[in-house]
Design a protein around this motif. Sequence first.
Motif, short mmCIF file in Angstrom:
data_model
loop_
_atom_site.label_atom_id
_atom_site.label_comp_id
_atom_site.label_asym_id
_atom_site.label_seq_id
_atom_site.Cartn_x
_atom_site.Cartn_y
_atom_site.Cartn_z
N THR A 174 17.34 31.97 8.25
CA THR A 174 18.12 31.73 7.04
C THR A 174 18.69 30.32 7.07
O THR A 174 18.66 29.61 6.06
CB THR A 174 19.23 32.78 6.91
OG1 THR A 174 18.64 34.08 6.91
CG2 THR A 174 20.01 32.59 5.62
N ALA A 175 19.22 29.92 8.20
CA ALA A 175 19.79 28.58 8.32
C ALA A 175 18.72 27.51 8.11
O ALA A 175 18.96 26.49 7.44
CB ALA A 175 20.47 28.42 9.67
N LEU A 176 17.52 27.72 8.66
CA LEU A 176 16.43 26.76 8.48
C LEU A 176 16.00 26.67 7.01
O LEU A 176 15.73 25.58 6.50
CB LEU A 176 15.24 27.13 9.36
CG LEU A 176 15.38 26.81 10.85
CD1 LEU A 176 14.17 27.36 11.61
CD2 LEU A 176 15.50 25.32 11.07
N LEU A 177 15.91 27.80 6.34
CA LEU A 177 15.52 27.80 4.93
C LEU A 177 16.56 27.11 4.07
O LEU A 177 16.22 26.36 3.14
CB LEU A 177 15.27 29.22 4.44
CG LEU A 177 13.96 29.87 4.91
CD1 LEU A 177 13.89 31.32 4.46
CD2 LEU A 177 12.77 29.10 4.37
N VAL A 178 17.85 27.33 4.37
CA VAL A 178 18.91 26.67 3.60
C VAL A 178 18.83 25.16 3.81
O VAL A 178 18.96 24.37 2.87
CB VAL A 178 20.29 27.25 4.00
CG1 VAL A 178 21.43 26.38 3.46
CG2 VAL A 178 20.43 28.67 3.50
N ALA A 179 18.57 24.72 5.05
CA ALA A 179 18.45 23.30 5.33
C ALA A 179 17.23 22.70 4.62
O ALA A 179 17.29 21.59 4.08
CB ALA A 179 18.35 23.07 6.84
N LEU A 180 16.12 23.42 4.58
CA LEU A 180 14.91 22.94 3.91
C LEU A 180 15.12 22.83 2.40
O LEU A 180 14.70 21.85 1.77
CB LEU A 180 13.75 23.89 4.22
CG LEU A 180 12.35 23.40 3.93
CD1 LEU A 180 12.04 22.19 4.78
CD2 LEU A 180 11.34 24.48 4.18
N ILE A 181 15.79 23.79 1.81
CA ILE A 181 16.08 23.75 0.37
C ILE A 181 17.00 22.58 0.07
O ILE A 181 16.82 21.86 -0.92
CB ILE A 181 16.67 25.09 -0.10
CG1 ILE A 181 15.58 26.16 -0.07
CG2 ILE A 181 17.25 24.97 -1.51
CD1 ILE A 181 16.07 27.57 -0.33
N ALA A 182 17.99 22.32 0.93
CA ALA A 182 18.90 21.20 0.73
C ALA A 182 18.13 19.87 0.81
O ALA A 182 18.37 18.95 0.02
CB ALA A 182 20.03 21.25 1.75
N LEU A 183 17.21 19.77 1.75
CA LEU A 183 16.41 18.56 1.88
C LEU A 183 15.56 18.33 0.64
O LEU A 183 15.48 17.20 0.12
CB LEU A 183 15.52 18.66 3.13
CG LEU A 183 14.54 17.50 3.34
CD1 LEU A 183 15.31 16.24 3.68
CD2 LEU A 183 13.53 17.84 4.40
N GLN A 184 14.90 19.36 0.13
CA GLN A 184 14.05 19.23 -1.06
C GLN A 184 14.89 18.88 -2.29
O GLN A 184 14.46 18.10 -3.15
CB GLN A 184 13.24 20.51 -1.31
CG GLN A 184 12.19 20.77 -0.27
CD GLN A 184 11.12 19.68 -0.24
OE1 GLN A 184 10.90 18.94 -1.18
NE2 GLN A 184 10.46 19.56 0.90
N ALA A 185 16.08 19.44 -2.40
CA ALA A 185 16.97 19.11 -3.52
C ALA A 185 17.37 17.64 -3.45
O ALA A 185 17.42 16.95 -4.48
CB ALA A 185 18.19 20.02 -3.51
N ALA A 186 17.65 17.14 -2.26
CA ALA A 186 18.01 15.73 -2.10
C ALA A 186 16.83 14.83 -2.47
O ALA A 186 17.01 13.80 -3.13
CB ALA A 186 18.45 15.47 -0.66
N ARG A 187 15.61 15.22 -2.10
CA ARG A 187 14.42 14.44 -2.46
C ARG A 187 14.21 14.42 -3.97
O ARG A 187 13.82 13.41 -4.55
CB ARG A 187 13.19 15.01 -1.77
CG ARG A 187 13.19 14.74 -0.26
CD ARG A 187 11.97 15.31 0.40
NE ARG A 187 10.78 14.59 -0.09
CZ ARG A 187 9.55 14.98 0.14
NH1 ARG A 187 9.31 16.08 0.82
NH2 ARG A 187 8.53 14.29 -0.33
N LEU A 188 14.47 15.55 -4.63
CA LEU A 188 14.33 15.62 -6.09
C LEU A 188 15.33 14.70 -6.76
O LEU A 188 14.98 13.96 -7.69
CB LEU A 188 14.51 17.06 -6.57
CG LEU A 188 14.48 17.26 -8.08
CD1 LEU A 188 13.10 16.91 -8.63
CD2 LEU A 188 14.84 18.68 -8.44
N VAL A 189 16.56 14.72 -6.31
CA VAL A 189 17.58 13.84 -6.89
C VAL A 189 17.18 12.38 -6.67
O VAL A 189 17.29 11.56 -7.58
CB VAL A 189 18.97 14.16 -6.28
CG1 VAL A 189 19.99 13.08 -6.66
CG2 VAL A 189 19.44 15.52 -6.75
#
Length: 185
Positions: A22-37
């Motif tokens: 769960t922690a890895l998935l949350v970190a991956l989603i945060a990374l992808q959101a930052a790349r989108l921004v």
Amino acid sequence: MAGLGERLKQRLSRVTPVGVMTALLVALIALQAARLVWALVEPLGPVGGWQPPSARSVAADPSFDPFFRVVPSGAGAVTGLPLKLFGVRVDEATGRGSAIIATPDGIQSSFGVGEEVIPGVRLKSVTIDHVELDRAGAVEQLFLDQSVPAPVVALPPPASTFPVPSPPSAPANAAQPIVPAQANQ
């Protein structure tokens, strides 16, 4: 403060594989959101600003029509030579092709691009409905004769694909069927 350390120690002692995933998935989603921004803020590619190469040529030529490409009007005049075009084979992949042209003696021959049709006249290019001839540096066009409509071919009457059998005929000495007599009512 001692209470905070104790609570953190208890939480870390309860680490499970599901919690790690769960922690890895949350970190991956945060990374992808930052790349989108970042992509929305700075839309340039890795090499800088990109512009299509044809944008300048289209803007320079306002008569360019990408959907109906025609030969420019000044490409050449219709030839006055006693030649007749009977067929063309266009090869768009290589820019070459061939044409069946009748020479002044009436003989039809196939000529490839670059070949001499008659002395002093070479086949320059082949298109879908005409050819261009190079006559001592001047470009002339020879078109297919489209003034006469194609002949209409009469179709034969449609034949049935499945033959219909005729009813069998009874031989002359065949026995007549027996029909029971109806009872009086």
